[in-house]
Design a protein around this motif. Structure first.
Motif, PDB file in Angstrom:
ATOM      1  N   SER A 215       7.185   5.488   3.413  1.00 52.32           N
ATOM      2  CA  SER A 215       7.405   6.246   4.651  1.00 52.32           C
ATOM      3  C   SER A 215       6.577   5.717   5.806  1.00 52.32           C
ATOM      4  O   SER A 215       6.961   5.881   6.968  1.00 52.32           O
ATOM      5  N   HIS A 216       5.436   5.082   5.493  1.00 51.05           N
ATOM      6  CA  HIS A 216       4.495   4.667   6.544  1.00 51.05           C
ATOM      7  C   HIS A 216       3.979   3.254   6.286  1.00 51.05           C
ATOM      8  O   HIS A 216       2.808   3.069   5.952  1.00 51.05           O
ATOM      9  N   PRO A 217       4.822   2.238   6.443  1.00 53.31           N
ATOM     10  CA  PRO A 217       4.350   0.866   6.186  1.00 53.31           C
ATOM     11  C   PRO A 217       3.181   0.457   7.072  1.00 53.31           C
ATOM     12  O   PRO A 217       2.353  -0.361   6.673  1.00 53.31           O
ATOM     13  N   ASP A 218       3.108   1.028   8.284  1.00 52.70           N
ATOM     14  CA  ASP A 218       2.017   0.685   9.202  1.00 52.70           C
ATOM     15  C   ASP A 218       0.667   1.186   8.709  1.00 52.70           C
ATOM     16  O   ASP A 218      -0.384   0.644   9.083  1.00 52.70           O
ATOM     17  N   ALA A 219       0.661   2.226   7.858  1.00 56.40           N
ATOM     18  CA  ALA A 219      -0.589   2.812   7.383  1.00 56.40           C
ATOM     19  C   ALA A 219      -1.346   1.876   6.440  1.00 56.40           C
ATOM     20  O   ALA A 219      -2.486   2.184   6.067  1.00 56.40           O
ATOM     21  N   LYS A 220      -0.733   0.764   6.088  1.00 54.19           N
ATOM     22  CA  LYS A 220      -1.411  -0.203   5.216  1.00 54.19           C
ATOM     23  C   LYS A 220      -2.741  -0.654   5.802  1.00 54.19           C
ATOM     24  O   LYS A 220      -3.679  -0.984   5.072  1.00 54.19           O
ATOM     25  N   ALA A 221      -2.823  -0.628   7.140  1.00 55.12           N
ATOM     26  CA  ALA A 221      -4.027  -1.122   7.818  1.00 55.12           C
ATOM     27  C   ALA A 221      -5.214  -0.181   7.674  1.00 55.12           C
ATOM     28  O   ALA A 221      -6.361  -0.608   7.841  1.00 55.12           O
ATOM     29  N   TRP A 222      -4.973   1.106   7.388  1.00 53.21           N
ATOM     30  CA  TRP A 222      -6.101   2.042   7.295  1.00 53.21           C
ATOM     31  C   TRP A 222      -6.075   2.873   6.011  1.00 53.21           C
ATOM     32  O   TRP A 222      -6.548   4.009   5.970  1.00 53.21           O
ATOM     33  N   LEU A 223      -5.541   2.296   4.957  1.00 52.85           N
ATOM     34  CA  LEU A 223      -5.619   2.960   3.664  1.00 52.85           C
ATOM     35  C   LEU A 223      -7.081   3.076   3.214  1.00 52.85           C
ATOM     36  O   LEU A 223      -7.927   2.271   3.624  1.00 52.85           O
ATOM     37  N   PRO A 224      -7.408   4.043   2.379  1.00 53.61           N
ATOM     38  CA  PRO A 224      -8.787   4.177   1.897  1.00 53.61           C
ATOM     39  C   PRO A 224      -9.284   2.896   1.220  1.00 53.61           C
ATOM     40  O   PRO A 224      -8.594   2.315   0.377  1.00 53.61           O
ATOM     41  N   GLY A 225     -10.453   2.451   1.629  1.00 55.10           N
ATOM     42  CA  GLY A 225     -11.075   1.285   1.012  1.00 55.10           C
ATOM     43  C   GLY A 225     -10.609  -0.052   1.531  1.00 55.10           C
ATOM     44  O   GLY A 225     -11.076  -1.099   1.043  1.00 55.10           O
ATOM     45  N   VAL A 226      -9.695  -0.101   2.514  1.00 49.35           N
ATOM     46  CA  VAL A 226      -9.221  -1.382   3.035  1.00 49.35           C
ATOM     47  C   VAL A 226     -10.342  -2.034   3.856  1.00 49.35           C
ATOM     48  O   VAL A 226     -10.854  -1.419   4.795  1.00 49.35           O
ATOM     49  N   PRO A 227     -10.721  -3.269   3.524  1.00 46.32           N
ATOM     50  CA  PRO A 227     -11.777  -3.945   4.288  1.00 46.32           C
ATOM     51  C   PRO A 227     -11.354  -4.150   5.754  1.00 46.32           C
ATOM     52  O   PRO A 227     -10.224  -4.531   6.038  1.00 46.32           O
ATOM     53  N   GLY A 228     -12.275  -3.852   6.660  1.00 44.78           N
ATOM     54  CA  GLY A 228     -12.015  -4.064   8.073  1.00 44.78           C
ATOM     55  C   GLY A 228     -11.067  -3.049   8.686  1.00 44.78           C
ATOM     56  O   GLY A 228     -10.554  -3.272   9.794  1.00 44.78           O
ATOM     57  N   ALA A 229     -10.810  -1.938   8.011  1.00 43.20           N
ATOM     58  CA  ALA A 229      -9.906  -0.919   8.551  1.00 43.20           C
ATOM     59  C   ALA A 229     -10.478  -0.351   9.851  1.00 43.20           C
ATOM     60  O   ALA A 229     -11.695  -0.198   9.990  1.00 43.20           O
ATOM     61  N   PRO A 230      -9.617  -0.032  10.825  1.00 42.52           N
ATOM     62  CA  PRO A 230     -10.110   0.511  12.093  1.00 42.52           C
ATOM     63  C   PRO A 230     -10.741   1.890  11.950  1.00 42.52           C
ATOM     64  O   PRO A 230     -11.581   2.269  12.770  1.00 42.52           O
ATOM     65  N   HIS A 231     -10.340   2.640  10.909  1.00 45.00           N
ATOM     66  CA  HIS A 231     -10.890   3.975  10.706  1.00 45.00           C
ATOM     67  C   HIS A 231     -11.057   4.228   9.206  1.00 45.00           C
ATOM     68  O   HIS A 231     -10.239   3.773   8.393  1.00 45.00           O
TER      69      HIS A 231
END
Length: 293
Positions: A215-231
């Protein structure tokens, strides 16, 4: 019990009638008003408001007699709408006291705010020991910086509103005699509490992420534990305790509080034993839907 105090309108109306100071049509209305007891407050009769009590067994409602879907069919529609929705408006309340160091104006202390957030019906993707069995508790990807989750962390209650209004173009005029109307389309408000999910294993995280990213392919950038995530983010779910449904216009759709046992007992292809007539949310369609999802 003393009768409510009457206002001075009856005597004034009779005096005006005698003096014939107003047009006859106005006098007629005033005299009719004088024939009833007036109190210091206007009250909407219960016959107008109707009875919104939750039906004890909505599956027993006669659909033909009501000329609208049964409460169980409405619950199926609501569960389907949740399953097909990728976002909803979460309402929270600002804390009663806002620190001077905060960027939030102190004048909004104690006021409600509704913000749209990402959701997904992914409870069934959780490991058995964590899953609620796909019972209609939506999964939420929460950002720690977001106002919604700051308010919840400070103790705010919350509700989640999901609607079908974006499908107006496909639904068309669902109510006879009226043009296309968003008010004729369903919406539901879910009440409950936010439950933070514990840390997941790598395999469990991958399964949940796969479901949510559909449902949210863009959320890949701020999933929990993602290195360098904006939030920074975390997984949570809304544990539903009450559900208020507006199926559309009340003479052709149900409006009121849903049976929570039925809400939680509905699954995709069927329902738990003893819940409704056994159908699942795949057995119904929402206005404007075409084919299977």
């Amino acid at each position: 019990m003393k009768s409510p105090a009457k206002l001075a309108l009856p005597s004034a109306c009779k005096l005006l009638a005698v003096l014939n100071m107003l047009p006859q049509t106005v006098l007629t209305g005033l005299l009719a008003l004088c024939s009833v007891s007036l109190t210091s407050a206007w009250v909407i009769p219960q016959s107008v408001l109707g009875n919104d009590a939750n039906p004890p067994d909505s599956s027993s409602v006669d659909e033909d007699a009501l000329a609208r879907p049964s409460w169980f069919t409405s619950a199926l529609m609501a569960r389907r709408m949740l399953a097909l929705s990728s976002s909803g408006v979460i309402a929270t309340v600002f804390p009663d006291s806002i620190p001077p160091s905060a960027r939030t104006p102190s004048t909004v202390a104690g006021l409600p705010i509704g913000l749209r957030e990402y959701i997904a019906d992914c409870d069934g993707s959780l490991p058995d020991e964590l899953s609620h069995g796909g019972n209609g508790d939506p999964t939420i990807l929460a950002l720690r910086v977001a106002t919604t989750f700051k308010n919840i962390g400070a103790g705010s209650n919350l509700s989640l509103e999901v609607d079908w209004w974006d499908h107006l173009a496909d639904a068309g005029p669902v109510y006879p005699g009226l043009p296309d109307s968003p008010a004729a389309l369903p919406r539901i408000t879910l009440f409950g509490y936010l439950e933070t999910l514990p840390e997941l294993s790598d395999s469990a995280s991958a399964t949940l992420e796969k479901c949510f990213l559909r449902s949210h392919p863009d959320a890949k950038a701020w999933l929990p534990g993602v290195p360098g995530a904006p939030h920074a983010s975390f997984w949570a779910r809304l544990v539903v305790t009450q559900a208020y449904w507006i199926g559309g216009f009340g003479d052709v759709q149900q409006i009121g509080w849903m049976n929570v046992t039925e809400w939680k007992g509905i699954r995709r292809r069927s329902s738990l034993d003893g819940v409704g007539d056994g159908r699942g949310w795949e057995d119904v369609r929402l206005p404007g839907e075409k084919g299977k999802q």
